[in-house]
Design a protein around this motif. Structure first.
Motif, PDB file in Angstrom:
ATOM      1  N   VAL A 160      47.142  38.601   9.314  1.00 15.76           N
ATOM      2  CA  VAL A 160      46.349  39.724   8.815  1.00 15.76           C
ATOM      3  C   VAL A 160      44.895  39.503   9.225  1.00 15.76           C
ATOM      4  O   VAL A 160      44.386  38.385   9.183  1.00 15.76           O
ATOM      5  CB  VAL A 160      46.484  39.889   7.288  1.00 15.76           C
ATOM      6  N   HIS A 161      44.240  40.575   9.622  1.00 11.81           N
ATOM      7  CA  HIS A 161      42.937  40.480  10.283  1.00 11.81           C
ATOM      8  C   HIS A 161      41.982  41.475   9.635  1.00 11.81           C
ATOM      9  O   HIS A 161      42.150  42.686   9.758  1.00 11.81           O
ATOM     10  CB  HIS A 161      43.132  40.800  11.773  1.00 11.81           C
ATOM     11  N   SER A 162      40.990  40.965   8.924  1.00 14.34           N
ATOM     12  CA  SER A 162      40.034  41.812   8.203  1.00 14.34           C
ATOM     13  C   SER A 162      38.852  42.186   9.090  1.00 14.34           C
ATOM     14  O   SER A 162      38.290  41.342   9.791  1.00 14.34           O
ATOM     15  CB  SER A 162      39.516  41.090   6.959  1.00 14.34           C
ATOM     16  N   HIS A 163      38.451  43.460   8.991  1.00 14.40           N
ATOM     17  CA  HIS A 163      37.336  43.961   9.785  1.00 14.40           C
ATOM     18  C   HIS A 163      36.261  44.628   8.928  1.00 14.40           C
ATOM     19  O   HIS A 163      35.440  45.379   9.469  1.00 14.40           O
ATOM     20  CB  HIS A 163      37.840  44.982  10.812  1.00 14.40           C
ATOM     21  N   ILE A 164      36.230  44.385   7.616  1.00  9.04           N
ATOM     22  CA  ILE A 164      35.322  45.184   6.784  1.00  9.04           C
ATOM     23  C   ILE A 164      34.838  44.401   5.568  1.00  9.04           C
ATOM     24  O   ILE A 164      35.516  43.497   5.082  1.00  9.04           O
ATOM     25  CB  ILE A 164      36.035  46.481   6.310  1.00  9.04           C
ATOM     26  N   VAL A 165      33.649  44.749   5.115  1.00  8.27           N
ATOM     27  CA  VAL A 165      33.151  44.369   3.792  1.00  8.27           C
ATOM     28  C   VAL A 165      32.752  45.676   3.124  1.00  8.27           C
ATOM     29  O   VAL A 165      31.847  46.365   3.594  1.00  8.27           O
ATOM     30  CB  VAL A 165      31.941  43.423   3.875  1.00  8.27           C
ATOM     31  N   TYR A 166      33.465  46.044   2.052  1.00  3.28           N
ATOM     32  CA  TYR A 166      33.313  47.382   1.480  1.00  3.28           C
ATOM     33  C   TYR A 166      33.135  47.272  -0.032  1.00  3.28           C
ATOM     34  O   TYR A 166      34.054  47.532  -0.793  1.00  3.28           O
ATOM     35  CB  TYR A 166      34.548  48.219   1.821  1.00  3.28           C
ATOM     36  N   PRO A 167      31.956  46.820  -0.483  1.00  2.00           N
ATOM     37  CA  PRO A 167      31.749  46.661  -1.921  1.00  2.00           C
ATOM     38  C   PRO A 167      31.763  48.012  -2.633  1.00  2.00           C
ATOM     39  O   PRO A 167      31.603  49.051  -1.990  1.00  2.00           O
ATOM     40  CB  PRO A 167      30.367  45.999  -1.990  1.00  2.00           C
ATOM     41  N   PRO A 168      31.977  47.992  -3.960  1.00  2.00           N
ATOM     42  CA  PRO A 168      32.014  46.800  -4.820  1.00  2.00           C
ATOM     43  C   PRO A 168      33.397  46.164  -4.873  1.00  2.00           C
ATOM     44  O   PRO A 168      34.399  46.816  -4.593  1.00  2.00           O
ATOM     45  CB  PRO A 168      31.640  47.373  -6.186  1.00  2.00           C
ATOM     46  N   TYR A 186      48.873  33.802   8.227  1.00  2.00           N
ATOM     47  CA  TYR A 186      47.584  33.385   8.792  1.00  2.00           C
ATOM     48  C   TYR A 186      46.584  34.509   8.561  1.00  2.00           C
ATOM     49  O   TYR A 186      46.943  35.691   8.541  1.00  2.00           O
ATOM     50  CB  TYR A 186      47.721  33.094  10.293  1.00  2.00           C
ATOM     51  N   PHE A 187      45.305  34.116   8.398  1.00  2.00           N
ATOM     52  CA  PHE A 187      44.251  35.068   8.049  1.00  2.00           C
ATOM     53  C   PHE A 187      43.119  34.980   9.066  1.00  2.00           C
ATOM     54  O   PHE A 187      42.659  33.884   9.401  1.00  2.00           O
ATOM     55  CB  PHE A 187      43.708  34.766   6.649  1.00  2.00           C
ATOM     56  N   PHE A 209      42.994  29.966   8.000  1.00  2.00           N
ATOM     57  CA  PHE A 209      41.994  31.025   8.198  1.00  2.00           C
ATOM     58  C   PHE A 209      41.073  30.629   9.336  1.00  2.00           C
ATOM     59  O   PHE A 209      40.705  29.456   9.482  1.00  2.00           O
ATOM     60  CB  PHE A 209      41.144  31.241   6.942  1.00  2.00           C
ATOM     61  N   SER A 210      40.684  31.609  10.136  1.00  2.00           N
ATOM     62  CA  SER A 210      39.644  31.381  11.137  1.00  2.00           C
ATOM     63  C   SER A 210      38.909  32.688  11.408  1.00  2.00           C
ATOM     64  O   SER A 210      39.394  33.776  11.086  1.00  2.00           O
ATOM     65  CB  SER A 210      40.226  30.809  12.436  1.00  2.00           C
ATOM     66  N   VAL A 211      37.733  32.558  11.980  1.00  2.00           N
ATOM     67  CA  VAL A 211      36.927  33.715  12.364  1.00  2.00           C
ATOM     68  C   VAL A 211      37.269  34.099  13.798  1.00  2.00           C
ATOM     69  O   VAL A 211      37.324  33.248  14.687  1.00  2.00           O
ATOM     70  CB  VAL A 211      35.424  33.403  12.242  1.00  2.00           C
ATOM     71  N   ALA A 212      37.531  35.380  14.004  1.00  6.32           N
ATOM     72  CA  ALA A 212      37.753  35.925  15.346  1.00  6.32           C
ATOM     73  C   ALA A 212      36.549  36.796  15.687  1.00  6.32           C
ATOM     74  O   ALA A 212      36.425  37.919  15.203  1.00  6.32           O
ATOM     75  CB  ALA A 212      39.044  36.740  15.395  1.00  6.32           C
TER      76      ALA A 212
END
Length: 417
Positions: A160-168, A186-187, A209-212
């Motif tokens: 799974v691959h996150s592309h966002i920071v969407y607070p709150p 894997y993240f 986990f790793s940063v892409a």
């Protein structure tokens, strides 16, 4: 009293490993046993079958530009990729021709969430032979979708691959964290902040986990004096005028009405400024109306969606990105690749701030402060080359693609060959 009836247990198992459905007098229980990935041998070389899931085929999507960049630089002799993706929106150019020419098989479905989920369910019911499912996600609904994929493809390893920071951050997001962590193997995050927001506060402490990095193509996004001259001439930008620019979707996320107000303050401070907007979206008309109200309509240029984004980036003296929320925007890296000074809101995570070109201000700062900062960081003239710094930080595309191949090999349980 007679003897109690013996408990009846029915067991249904999907494949050699996977979900087991235990039917007892108590409520249903689901238990998951993670099997190892299956690697197919084809003519003496590793042929790994990957399902990549993204949002849509439009070039305005930062996520899809990342996906396109990645797929065009993977070794597709080793990885057989099916791209499951929404159809291209009618107001955007499609990246499908380039991907299909490279050998990517595209499974295009209607471009809305419910239709995509239904289509994905139907696809995975009959296609269970994937070694890896790489799921680009930025939503809470992605968590149960991840569980659905696990049930339907018990042998696949799920990335799974996150592309966002969407607070709150909400309780619903907290619940989504647990679901993602239960079902995924894997993240990945475009930055640490994006990984933490979608998958959990401490996800970056885990070994899976790793940063892409949102890497970009150095052969396209570099300081180009000829392109700068051509675009500025096309839009009538004189030698004494200063050009601020924006590239992206004109929607709530990018905060375009705030951008117009910032620009109006910049013009009040220095009337030589013009603004060139590359992209389209639902807030274009409100932007035009606000520009007219603020008396800067004659200095705001709407270019629409363009394919030659590097040329436009080179034309800018300043790149503006006052977003309401972001993951780690590709455009910020593209601007740095072209040597363009950048002014972004503090809602943009700092992961992509690799060079001294990037400056941040909070949205609560007065517009006059934005104008003063813009004036001080954008001297104009030829752009310098910052690629040594960007490449060293992992933002060169071929290096990033090779690192993703290493992730695939690691997750699948096979070393690179």
């Amino acid at each position: 009293m007679g003897a109690p009836r013996p408990r009846r247990t029915a067991r249904q198992q999907a494949g050699g490993g996977g979900w087991q459905l235990l039917v007892e007098p108590a409520p249903l229980k689901l238990r998951y046993n993670k099997p190892s990935a299956r690697i197919q041998m084809c003519k003496g070389a590793v042929s790994m079958k990957i399902l990549m899931i993204s949002n849509h085929l439009g070039v305005q999507s930062g996520v899809q530009r990342y996906v396109q960049n990645l797929l065009l630089n993977l070794d597709l002799t080793r990885y057989q990729v099916d791209l499951f993706v929404g159809l291209c929106p009618p107001d955007q150019a499609s990246c499908a021709p380039a991907l299909e020419a490279a050998g990517v098989h595209i499974i295009a479905v209607p471009d809305n969430k419910k239709a995509r989920i239904r289509a994905l369910y139907q696809h995975l019911k009959t296609h269970k032979d994937y070694d890896i499912i790489h799921y680009h996600t930025a939503s809470k609904i992605g968590a149960p979708v991840c569980g659905m994929m696990r049930v339907l493809c018990p042998h696949a390893k799920i990335i799974v691959h996150s592309h966002i920071v969407y607070p709150p951050m909400t309780l619903t997001w907290r619940a989504a964290h647990l679901v993602y962590q239960l079902f995924a193997d894997y993240f990945l995050g475009c930055g640490v902040a994006a990984g933490r927001f979608v998958f959990g506060d401490h996800i970056d402490r885990r070994p899976n986990f790793s940063v892409a990095c949102n890497a970009v193509d150095q052969t396209r996004f570099y300081p180009n004096a000829a392109a700068r001259t051509a675009i500025r001439a096309q839009y009538g930008i004189t030698g004494t005028e200063r050009l601020a620019g924006f590239v992206g979707r004109l929607n709530h996320q990018k905060n375009p009405l705030y951008l117009i107000r910032v620009f109006a303050a910049m013009v009040q401070q220095d009337p030589r400024w013009k603004l060139l907007l590359v992209g389209g979206g639902e807030q274009e008309q409100p932007m035009r109306e606000l520009a007219a109200q603020l008396g800067v309509a004659d200095r705001v240029l709407f270019a629409g969606v363009q394919n030659n984004v590097p040329d436009y980036m080179n034309a800018f003296d300043l790149f503006l990105l006052p977003s309401n929320f972001e993951g780690s925007p590709v455009t910020l890296v593209e601007a740095q690749g072209c040597g363009v000074p950048c002014l972004a809101s503090t809602n943009v995570p700092g992961d992509g701030s690799v060079t001294e070109l990037v400056h941040f201000l909070p949205l609560s700062a007065p517009f006059e402060e934005w104008a003063k900062t813009a004036d001080s960081i954008a001297p104009g003239g030829p752009h310098a080359d910052y690629w040594p710094t960007l490449a060293a930080a992992g933002y060169e595309l071929k290096t990033a693609a090779h690192r993703m191949e290493q992730v695939y090999d690691k997750v699948a349980g096979e070393g690179a060959r």
